[in-house]
Design a protein around this motif. Structure first.
Motif, PDB file in Angstrom:
ATOM      1  N   GLY A   1       0.766  -1.209  -0.056  1.00 17.37           N
ATOM      2  CA  GLY A   1      -0.100   0.069  -0.140  1.00 17.37           C
ATOM      3  C   GLY A   1       0.854   1.205  -0.036  1.00 17.37           C
ATOM      4  O   GLY A   1       0.229   2.364   0.173  1.00 17.37           O
ATOM      5  N   ALA A   2       2.106   1.232   0.023  1.00 16.07           N
ATOM      6  CA  ALA A   2       2.845   2.264  -0.302  1.00 16.07           C
ATOM      7  C   ALA A   2       3.656   2.278  -1.400  1.00 16.07           C
ATOM      8  O   ALA A   2       4.176   1.058  -1.896  1.00 16.07           O
ATOM      9  CB  ALA A   2       3.719   2.639   0.990  1.00 16.07           C
ATOM     10  N   ALA A   3       4.123   3.340  -2.281  1.00 19.97           N
ATOM     11  CA  ALA A   3       4.930   3.194  -3.465  1.00 19.97           C
ATOM     12  C   ALA A   3       6.262   2.495  -3.178  1.00 19.97           C
ATOM     13  O   ALA A   3       6.814   2.600  -2.282  1.00 19.97           O
ATOM     14  CB  ALA A   3       5.267   4.525  -3.719  1.00 19.97           C
ATOM     15  N   LYS A   4       6.110   1.392  -4.062  1.00 19.11           N
ATOM     16  CA  LYS A   4       7.343   0.437  -4.144  1.00 19.11           C
ATOM     17  C   LYS A   4       7.867  -0.308  -2.796  1.00 19.11           C
ATOM     18  O   LYS A   4       8.921  -0.756  -2.542  1.00 19.11           O
ATOM     19  CB  LYS A   4       8.667   1.431  -4.645  1.00 19.11           C
ATOM     20  N   LYS A   5       6.828  -0.553  -1.952  1.00 17.47           N
ATOM     21  CA  LYS A   5       6.943  -1.134  -0.825  1.00 17.47           C
ATOM     22  C   LYS A   5       6.190  -2.560  -0.950  1.00 17.47           C
ATOM     23  O   LYS A   5       4.860  -2.622  -1.268  1.00 17.47           O
ATOM     24  CB  LYS A   5       6.317  -0.509   0.339  1.00 17.47           C
ATOM     25  N   TYR A   6       6.811  -3.598  -0.657  1.00 20.38           N
ATOM     26  CA  TYR A   6       6.222  -4.718  -0.927  1.00 20.38           C
ATOM     27  C   TYR A   6       6.708  -6.010   0.042  1.00 20.38           C
ATOM     28  O   TYR A   6       8.212  -5.504   0.351  1.00 20.38           O
ATOM     29  CB  TYR A   6       6.510  -5.106  -2.540  1.00 20.38           C
ATOM     30  N   ILE A   7       6.409  -7.190  -0.019  1.00 17.60           N
ATOM     31  CA  ILE A   7       6.944  -8.207   0.695  1.00 17.60           C
ATOM     32  C   ILE A   7       6.956  -9.412  -0.148  1.00 17.60           C
ATOM     33  O   ILE A   7       6.242  -9.308  -1.161  1.00 17.60           O
ATOM     34  CB  ILE A   7       6.500  -8.472   1.986  1.00 17.60           C
ATOM     35  N   GLY A   8       7.713 -10.448   0.027  1.00 12.73           N
ATOM     36  CA  GLY A   8       7.536 -11.717  -0.626  1.00 12.73           C
ATOM     37  C   GLY A   8       6.547 -12.538   0.134  1.00 12.73           C
ATOM     38  O   GLY A   8       6.975 -13.142   1.281  1.00 12.73           O
ATOM     39  N   TYR A   9       5.560 -12.973  -0.539  1.00 15.94           N
ATOM     40  CA  TYR A   9       4.205 -13.449   0.379  1.00 15.94           C
ATOM     41  C   TYR A   9       3.312 -14.187  -0.551  1.00 15.94           C
ATOM     42  O   TYR A   9       2.929 -13.440  -1.669  1.00 15.94           O
ATOM     43  CB  TYR A   9       3.489 -12.518   1.203  1.00 15.94           C
ATOM     44  N   LEU A  10       2.706 -15.187  -0.351  1.00 14.70           N
ATOM     45  CA  LEU A  10       1.979 -15.839  -1.077  1.00 14.70           C
ATOM     46  C   LEU A  10       0.510 -15.825  -0.466  1.00 14.70           C
ATOM     47  O   LEU A  10       0.453 -16.345   0.537  1.00 14.70           O
ATOM     48  CB  LEU A  10       2.196 -17.444  -1.324  1.00 14.70           C
TER      49      LEU A  10
ATOM     50  N   LEU B   1       8.146 -17.934  -9.950  1.00 17.56           N
ATOM     51  CA  LEU B   1       7.546 -16.735  -9.360  1.00 17.56           C
ATOM     52  C   LEU B   1       8.730 -16.000  -9.500  1.00 17.56           C
ATOM     53  O   LEU B   1      10.001 -16.068  -9.773  1.00 17.56           O
ATOM     54  CB  LEU B   1       7.251 -17.020  -7.893  1.00 17.56           C
ATOM     55  N   HIS B   2       8.520 -14.703  -9.237  1.00 15.89           N
ATOM     56  CA  HIS B   2       9.393 -13.705  -9.215  1.00 15.89           C
ATOM     57  C   HIS B   2      10.527 -13.557  -8.137  1.00 15.89           C
ATOM     58  O   HIS B   2      11.724 -13.806  -8.328  1.00 15.89           O
ATOM     59  CB  HIS B   2       9.073 -12.169  -9.417  1.00 15.89           C
ATOM     60  N   ILE B   3       9.871 -13.262  -6.812  1.00 18.73           N
ATOM     61  CA  ILE B   3      10.779 -13.172  -5.735  1.00 18.73           C
ATOM     62  C   ILE B   3      11.211 -14.683  -5.405  1.00 18.73           C
ATOM     63  O   ILE B   3      10.234 -15.543  -5.187  1.00 18.73           O
ATOM     64  CB  ILE B   3      10.200 -12.562  -4.569  1.00 18.73           C
ATOM     65  N   PRO B   4      12.412 -15.113  -4.912  1.00 16.03           N
ATOM     66  CA  PRO B   4      12.864 -16.181  -4.959  1.00 16.03           C
ATOM     67  C   PRO B   4      12.120 -16.766  -3.341  1.00 16.03           C
ATOM     68  O   PRO B   4      12.079 -15.776  -2.584  1.00 16.03           O
ATOM     69  CB  PRO B   4      14.434 -16.125  -4.589  1.00 16.03           C
ATOM     70  N   THR B   5      11.867 -17.908  -3.375  1.00 13.74           N
ATOM     71  CA  THR B   5      11.685 -18.534  -2.065  1.00 13.74           C
ATOM     72  C   THR B   5      12.594 -18.505  -0.872  1.00 13.74           C
ATOM     73  O   THR B   5      12.241 -18.165   0.210  1.00 13.74           O
ATOM     74  CB  THR B   5      10.961 -19.804  -2.256  1.00 13.74           C
TER      75      THR B   5
ATOM     76  N   GLY C   1      11.617  -8.176   1.587  1.00 13.32           N
ATOM     77  CA  GLY C   1      11.193  -8.355   0.462  1.00 13.32           C
ATOM     78  C   GLY C   1      12.006  -9.189  -0.693  1.00 13.32           C
ATOM     79  O   GLY C   1      11.828  -9.119  -1.996  1.00 13.32           O
ATOM     80  N   GLY C   2      12.987 -10.014   0.045  1.00 15.08           N
ATOM     81  CA  GLY C   2      13.913 -10.557  -0.842  1.00 15.08           C
ATOM     82  C   GLY C   2      13.488 -12.121  -0.938  1.00 15.08           C
ATOM     83  O   GLY C   2      14.161 -12.730  -1.863  1.00 15.08           O
ATOM     84  N   THR C   3      12.645 -12.672  -0.065  1.00 12.94           N
ATOM     85  CA  THR C   3      12.293 -14.055   0.021  1.00 12.94           C
ATOM     86  C   THR C   3      10.945 -14.085   0.236  1.00 12.94           C
ATOM     87  O   THR C   3      10.273 -13.361   0.734  1.00 12.94           O
ATOM     88  CB  THR C   3      13.277 -14.861   0.878  1.00 12.94           C
ATOM     89  N   VAL C   4      10.364 -15.356   0.197  1.00 11.11           N
ATOM     90  CA  VAL C   4       8.917 -15.603   0.347  1.00 11.11           C
ATOM     91  C   VAL C   4       8.545 -15.845   1.746  1.00 11.11           C
ATOM     92  O   VAL C   4       9.237 -16.877   2.323  1.00 11.11           O
ATOM     93  CB  VAL C   4       8.447 -16.593  -0.482  1.00 11.11           C
TER      94      VAL C   4
END
Length: 497
Positions: A253-262, A287-291, A306-309
């Protein structure tokens, strides 16, 4: 409306997700809305056929539930107006449907309620697809028209030549493993043109730079990607391999903020998909972000969120009955790990260092993974753009890396624990080289420091597990490094002192 039904709809409005819907709701004729979310019932039906003849047992989904076609190739799926697509898991033995080389296995769901007819026509292959090949393009990541031109002038001809080097009629498909562009959605068209020029069908994965960063929640962060490439999670089959694509980039919900999550929706869908796959089968999951990667260990810390799931162990539980190869990108380094039934191939990038240098931060050349499938067996190598496929390592002179002034070093970028790396001094075998966590010397020269590289100063060299070291004698005149991969292929590079 009963109290239970009212509570059910209320819960749907709170969670923003639709799981299995009660039959009473699916049979309801009036338009049903909760806030701005339309929950009206839709019946999806149609036929999967080849030349008019129905194909039995094809999995059809709305991204929520999965049904299979009957003996006549017909399906009927109770759905809901929140569904965006109806799509199939292309069965083995059939060509991948495509639109200008973009896989076209889906149709949009009209938000009109009622009964909707969606038929899928497939072309039966004349070639046995138990033997086929695929490539993984990770992080084409274009930010400008100039980047697009580099993709078209460098990467496309390289892949064209690779495909042509195989026997005529050899089956190929591609997987665009996310970050197809770098937040510039107008460049999706350039990506599509490049893929079309390659001449093989491409399935595509959403990356963190392919998301709508002005979305209110993750639920709408893939809107633009879906307009271009369809669903963000799906499966298909080729030969004896079951392929799965997932969306593991969760926008917070914030610009360029994300986590690796299913998400739970994906995992529930995946449970249904895997229920149709025989235990013991080989699965290729992209998938894009490595597990997982070795980056946290190499940097003596933890992987960034944001680097792994984060919930990868739940994914691994679902995959436990199968032999699994995971394809990922995102990190801009090349990293392979293997444990039990799973091997993950975290790929170096097509764009190198964001189109600012010929190698990634770990010294891996810009390029892509190539996978050769024969039945359930998969062999692979890394194809460096502009280099022959036989070039799988680079040897550096003594002292090229300042931390090792008396040693020669070698970067074997697609190394895994089943490789063997040996060195020869003036033709005499000296034994295995010492593997250490280290930086690549050329990457240090190209990217280290606040002023390098000029195009993108944030690029820095990164620690890697695939650097090898040896100390030659003072009289040595020639050093040869031989690397043998797990398939018995021998690669070498020679350095004259």
């Amino acid at each position: 409306m009963t109290l239970n039904r009212r509570n059910f709809l209320k819960n749907l409005g709170i969670t923003g997700s639709l799981l299995t819907v009660p039959s009473a709701l699916l049979q309801a004729k009036p338009r049903i809305k909760r806030g701005n979310k339309d929950l009206s019932a839709i019946t999806l039906k149609g036929k999967v056929h080849s030349g008019g003849k129905g194909i039995a047992g094809v999995a059809v989904t709305d991204g929520i539930n999965i049904v299979q076609t009957d003996a006549r190739g017909q399906y009927e799926l109770a759905s809901n107006a929140t569904a965006e697509f109806v799509y199939i898991s292309v069965p083995a033995g059939y060509a991948i449907p495509e639109n200008k080389s973009i896989a076209a296995f889906y149709q949009p769901v009209a938000r009109t309620g009622g009964v909707q007819q969606n038929d899928f026509e497939l072309e039966q292959l004349e070639t046995d697809d138990r033997k086929h090949n695929f490539v993984v393009w990770a992080d084409t990541q274009m930010r400008s028209r100039k980047d697009v031109e580099l993709l078209k002038s460098q990467s496309v001809p390289d892949l064209q030549a690779l495909v042509q080097s195989y026997p005529k009629g050899a089956l190929f498909h591609g997987i665009g493993c996310g970050d197809l562009v770098w937040d510039r959605f107008e460049l999706f068209e350039g990506y599509r043109q490049a893929v079309e020029a390659c001449g093989i069908p491409f399935y595509n994965v959403i990356g963190n730079h392919d998301m709508d960063i002005d979305a209110r929640t993750d639920d709408h962060s893939a809107n633009t990607f879906k307009q271009q490439f369809g669903p963000t999670y799906y499966s298909f089959n080729r030969g004896e391999i079951h392929y799965i694509v997932l969306d593991d980039v969760f926008f917070i919900g914030a610009a360029k903020k994300y986590i690796g999550y299913l998400t739970e929706n994906q995992l529930q869908w995946l449970e249904q998909d895997l229920a149709l796959v025989k235990p013991g089968s080989t699965i290729v999951l992209s998938l894009h972000i490595p597990t997982y990667t070795g980056a946290g260990r190499r940097n003596k810390g933890e992987d960034p969120i944001g680097g792994t799931v984060s919930n990868r162990k739940q994914l691994y539980k679902l995959l436990a009955p199968y032999k699994v190869h995971i394809m990922s990108g995102h990190t801009h380094f090349n990293d392979n790990w293997e444990e039990g039934n799973i091997m993950e191939h975290n790929h170096g990038t097509v764009c190198g260092a964001w189109w600012t240098g010929p190698i990634c931060g770990d010294g891996t050349p810009g390029g892509y993974g190539v996978y050769e499938v024969d039945g359930t067996d998969i062999k692979w190598y890394y194809k460096s753009t502009g280099l022959p496929k036989e070039q799988q390592l680079r040897v550096y002179a003594k002292g090229r890396l300042q931390d090792a002034p008396d040693e020669i070093s070698a970067n074997v970028w697609n190394w895994d624990h089943q490789w063997k790396v040996e060195w020869y001094e003036d033709g005499v075998l000296k034994g295995p080289m010492e593997r250490r966590v280290s930086l690549d010397p050329w990457a240090v020269e190209l990217y280290a420091g606040p002023e390098l590289p000029k195009k993108h100063k944030f690029v820095e060299p990164t620690l890697t597990d695939h650097m090898f070291f040896a100390k030659p004698s003072a009289a040595a005149k020639q050093i040869t490094v031989k690397a043998t991969d797990r398939f018995g292929n021998v690669y070498e590079d020679t350095l004259m002192i």
